[in-house]
Write a protein that holds these residues in place. Structure first.
Motif, PDB file in Angstrom:
ATOM      1  N   VAL A 153      45.782  41.594  39.831  1.00 18.45           N
ATOM      2  CA  VAL A 153      44.714  42.358  40.839  1.00 18.45           C
ATOM      3  C   VAL A 153      43.968  43.267  39.908  1.00 18.45           C
ATOM      4  O   VAL A 153      42.914  43.343  40.065  1.00 18.45           O
ATOM      5  CB  VAL A 153      45.777  43.612  41.133  1.00 18.45           C
ATOM      6  N   SER A 154      44.292  43.458  38.289  1.00 20.57           N
ATOM      7  CA  SER A 154      42.826  43.639  37.319  1.00 20.57           C
ATOM      8  C   SER A 154      42.444  42.823  37.368  1.00 20.57           C
ATOM      9  O   SER A 154      41.215  43.051  36.538  1.00 20.57           O
ATOM     10  CB  SER A 154      43.860  44.112  36.348  1.00 20.57           C
ATOM     11  N   ASP A 155      42.212  41.516  37.271  1.00 19.75           N
ATOM     12  CA  ASP A 155      41.474  40.150  37.702  1.00 19.75           C
ATOM     13  C   ASP A 155      40.222  40.675  38.361  1.00 19.75           C
ATOM     14  O   ASP A 155      38.602  40.664  37.920  1.00 19.75           O
ATOM     15  CB  ASP A 155      41.718  38.550  37.818  1.00 19.75           C
ATOM     16  N   ILE A 156      40.597  41.854  39.567  1.00 18.28           N
ATOM     17  CA  ILE A 156      39.248  42.467  40.216  1.00 18.28           C
ATOM     18  C   ILE A 156      38.229  43.365  39.559  1.00 18.28           C
ATOM     19  O   ILE A 156      37.376  43.820  39.220  1.00 18.28           O
ATOM     20  CB  ILE A 156      39.682  43.494  41.669  1.00 18.28           C
ATOM     21  N   SER A 157      39.420  44.497  38.975  1.00 14.31           N
ATOM     22  CA  SER A 157      39.090  45.386  38.283  1.00 14.31           C
ATOM     23  C   SER A 157      37.898  45.310  37.191  1.00 14.31           C
ATOM     24  O   SER A 157      36.994  45.691  37.077  1.00 14.31           O
ATOM     25  CB  SER A 157      40.102  46.189  37.846  1.00 14.31           C
ATOM     26  N   HIS A 158      38.387  44.402  36.905  1.00 13.57           N
ATOM     27  CA  HIS A 158      37.939  43.512  35.288  1.00 13.57           C
ATOM     28  C   HIS A 158      36.414  43.230  36.118  1.00 13.57           C
ATOM     29  O   HIS A 158      34.817  42.997  35.491  1.00 13.57           O
ATOM     30  CB  HIS A 158      37.964  42.497  34.703  1.00 13.57           C
ATOM     31  N   ALA A 159      36.211  42.496  36.810  1.00 12.36           N
ATOM     32  CA  ALA A 159      35.522  41.906  37.158  1.00 12.36           C
ATOM     33  C   ALA A 159      34.313  42.960  38.098  1.00 12.36           C
ATOM     34  O   ALA A 159      33.147  42.746  37.684  1.00 12.36           O
ATOM     35  CB  ALA A 159      35.342  41.041  38.281  1.00 12.36           C
ATOM     36  N   ILE A 204      48.729  38.399  42.519  1.00 18.64           N
ATOM     37  CA  ILE A 204      48.180  38.425  44.107  1.00 18.64           C
ATOM     38  C   ILE A 204      48.578  36.883  44.448  1.00 18.64           C
ATOM     39  O   ILE A 204      48.104  35.493  43.716  1.00 18.64           O
ATOM     40  CB  ILE A 204      46.508  37.392  43.353  1.00 18.64           C
ATOM     41  N   VAL A 205      48.792  37.137  45.685  1.00 19.72           N
ATOM     42  CA  VAL A 205      49.579  35.769  46.376  1.00 19.72           C
ATOM     43  C   VAL A 205      49.546  35.803  47.710  1.00 19.72           C
ATOM     44  O   VAL A 205      48.984  36.829  48.357  1.00 19.72           O
ATOM     45  CB  VAL A 205      51.506  36.568  45.896  1.00 19.72           C
ATOM     46  N   ALA A 240      25.159  58.894  44.982  1.00 20.15           N
ATOM     47  CA  ALA A 240      26.265  58.405  44.966  1.00 20.15           C
ATOM     48  C   ALA A 240      26.503  57.573  45.726  1.00 20.15           C
ATOM     49  O   ALA A 240      25.922  57.502  46.579  1.00 20.15           O
ATOM     50  CB  ALA A 240      28.272  59.045  45.310  1.00 20.15           C
ATOM     51  N   ALA A 241      27.327  56.337  45.622  1.00 19.89           N
ATOM     52  CA  ALA A 241      27.317  54.991  46.510  1.00 19.89           C
ATOM     53  C   ALA A 241      29.010  54.199  46.307  1.00 19.89           C
ATOM     54  O   ALA A 241      29.276  54.202  45.359  1.00 19.89           O
ATOM     55  CB  ALA A 241      26.188  53.750  46.411  1.00 19.89           C
ATOM     56  N   HIS A 242      29.339  54.376  47.621  1.00 23.21           N
ATOM     57  CA  HIS A 242      30.099  53.328  48.284  1.00 23.21           C
ATOM     58  C   HIS A 242      30.133  52.136  49.041  1.00 23.21           C
ATOM     59  O   HIS A 242      29.933  53.160  49.606  1.00 23.21           O
ATOM     60  CB  HIS A 242      31.587  54.097  48.672  1.00 23.21           C
ATOM     61  N   TRP A 243      30.506  50.881  48.392  1.00 19.83           N
ATOM     62  CA  TRP A 243      30.915  50.197  49.112  1.00 19.83           C
ATOM     63  C   TRP A 243      32.405  49.346  49.319  1.00 19.83           C
ATOM     64  O   TRP A 243      32.914  49.760  48.251  1.00 19.83           O
ATOM     65  CB  TRP A 243      30.158  48.912  48.922  1.00 19.83           C
ATOM     66  N   GLU A 244      33.322  49.099  50.578  1.00 21.56           N
ATOM     67  CA  GLU A 244      34.490  48.321  50.776  1.00 21.56           C
ATOM     68  C   GLU A 244      34.378  47.244  51.281  1.00 21.56           C
ATOM     69  O   GLU A 244      34.529  47.153  52.549  1.00 21.56           O
ATOM     70  CB  GLU A 244      35.051  49.928  51.342  1.00 21.56           C
ATOM     71  N   HIS A 245      35.905  46.782  51.029  1.00 18.44           N
ATOM     72  CA  HIS A 245      36.074  45.260  52.132  1.00 18.44           C
ATOM     73  C   HIS A 245      37.184  45.482  51.678  1.00 18.44           C
ATOM     74  O   HIS A 245      37.811  45.801  50.484  1.00 18.44           O
ATOM     75  CB  HIS A 245      34.832  44.041  51.297  1.00 18.44           C
ATOM     76  N   THR A 246      38.513  45.447  53.042  1.00 23.49           N
ATOM     77  CA  THR A 246      39.844  44.638  53.283  1.00 23.49           C
ATOM     78  C   THR A 246      39.759  42.963  53.118  1.00 23.49           C
ATOM     79  O   THR A 246      39.127  42.362  53.307  1.00 23.49           O
ATOM     80  CB  THR A 246      40.192  45.002  54.264  1.00 23.49           C
ATOM     81  N   MET A 247      40.703  42.640  52.278  1.00 26.78           N
ATOM     82  CA  MET A 247      40.447  41.281  51.768  1.00 26.78           C
ATOM     83  C   MET A 247      41.568  40.554  51.671  1.00 26.78           C
ATOM     84  O   MET A 247      43.038  41.807  51.145  1.00 26.78           O
ATOM     85  CB  MET A 247      39.555  40.778  50.379  1.00 26.78           C
ATOM     86  N   THR A 248      41.720  39.808  51.545  1.00 31.31           N
ATOM     87  CA  THR A 248      43.198  38.117  51.167  1.00 31.31           C
ATOM     88  C   THR A 248      43.040  37.362  50.806  1.00 31.31           C
ATOM     89  O   THR A 248      41.678  36.829  50.699  1.00 31.31           O
ATOM     90  CB  THR A 248      44.394  38.590  52.518  1.00 31.31           C
ATOM     91  N   VAL A 249      43.547  36.362  50.217  1.00 29.51           N
ATOM     92  CA  VAL A 249      43.210  35.693  49.594  1.00 29.51           C
ATOM     93  C   VAL A 249      44.573  34.050  49.814  1.00 29.51           C
ATOM     94  O   VAL A 249      45.711  34.681  50.264  1.00 29.51           O
ATOM     95  CB  VAL A 249      43.817  34.563  48.084  1.00 29.51           C
TER      96      VAL A 249
END
Length: 279
Positions: A153-159, A204-205, A240-249
């Motif tokens: 999960v922290s791969d997302i955070s890092h990116a 991530i599974v 401030a700005a805020h963007w969001e999506h729900t995703m899965t792999v």
């Protein structure tokens, strides 16, 4: 932060989350089309409510957090304007040219949630506010693009963090509020921070669903919550700005459940396999 076991969805449950995600996408598209000077945030909230109810879905946010003796969130959407980062309460506030308006929306279909947010500028807006919104949206997609089966999960955070730090502008990254797991409840483990080192947290599974949501500021990211106990604002008063999506792999690739095309266009541009189960 990562101490609880994430909920893993079956394929048929992911399909229901996609249905919820599309309701959210249509609600946000309808609200975006109505954003203009002179309209109130309450009127925009009513637009989203109509779309959600017309789809036979249930708003995720309305009455969220309600407990005996304490009302929950009073809106269908969170609408945050200018220095408001997140959780703004829709009401009689009238929008003006140049405002940046972040709209966060959630919907439930057959017990499964979708969650997404966009930032919209009223009129043309300033170049720096347009760049803030664009950079936040880009950070979201860099985060989504970093998700891989077998990764963390922290791969997302890092990116997200690496993209923001690579920019010429020193944007503030809000760290107190994070993305999250999502499924049969709106907020589930794990947290998805917008900063961090890679290779940390749950793996991530297949069947893990995440809401990725960077929040950036033009100034210091330090923030406070207003007396309404919901609205979070920057302490220095800058936008401030805020963007969001729900995703899965999936085994085929990444599937953005709240994007109209499932994320195909932007995932392809990032060199990421697109992997819907059904659409």
């Amino acid at each position: 932060m990562f101490g609880h076991r994430p909920e893993i969805k079956k394929p048929e449950q992911l399909v229901k989350m996609r249905a919820a995600g599309l309701v959210v996408q249509r609600a946000l598209a309808a609200v975006t089309a109505e954003v203009r000077a002179g309209i109130t945030t309450g009127e925009l909230d009513a637009v989203a409510h109509d779309v959600i109810r017309s789809a036979g879905a249930t708003p995720s946010f309305l009455n969220y957090g309600q407990v005996p003796g304490q009302p929950g969130f009073p809106g269908v959407t969170c609408i945050s304007v200018n220095s408001e980062i997140v959780h703004g309460i829709p009401g009689d506030r009238t929008l003006a040219d140049g405002d940046i308006v972040s709209v966060d929306c959630g919907a439930i279909v057959d017990g499964w949630h979708g969650d997404s947010a966009v930032s919209v500028i009223v009129g043309e807006g300033s170049a720096e506010v347009r760049a803030l919104s664009d950079s936040t949206r880009d950070a979201l997609w860099w985060g989504i693009a970093a998700a891989r089966l077998g990764g963390h999960v922290s791969d997302i955070s890092h990116a997200v963090e690496q993209h923001v730090r690579s920019l010429d502008v020193n944007y503030g990254i809000v760290t107190e509020y994070t993305g999250h797991g999502i499924g049969s409840a709106m907020h589930q483990p794990p947290d998805v921070p917008n900063v961090g080192k890679p290779g940390k947290g749950p793996k991530i599974v297949e069947g893990l669903c995440l809401a990725v949501e960077p929040m950036l500021t033009l100034g210091d990211p330090e923030n406070t919550t207003l007396a309404d106990e919901w609205t979070v604002v920057t302490q220095d008063g800058k936008p401030a700005a805020h963007w969001e999506h729900t995703m899965t792999v999936t085994a085929k690739g990444t599937w953005v459940l709240t994007a109209e095309d499932g994320g195909e266009d932007l995932l392809t541009k990032h060199g990421i396999n697109f992997g819907p189960l059904a659409d």
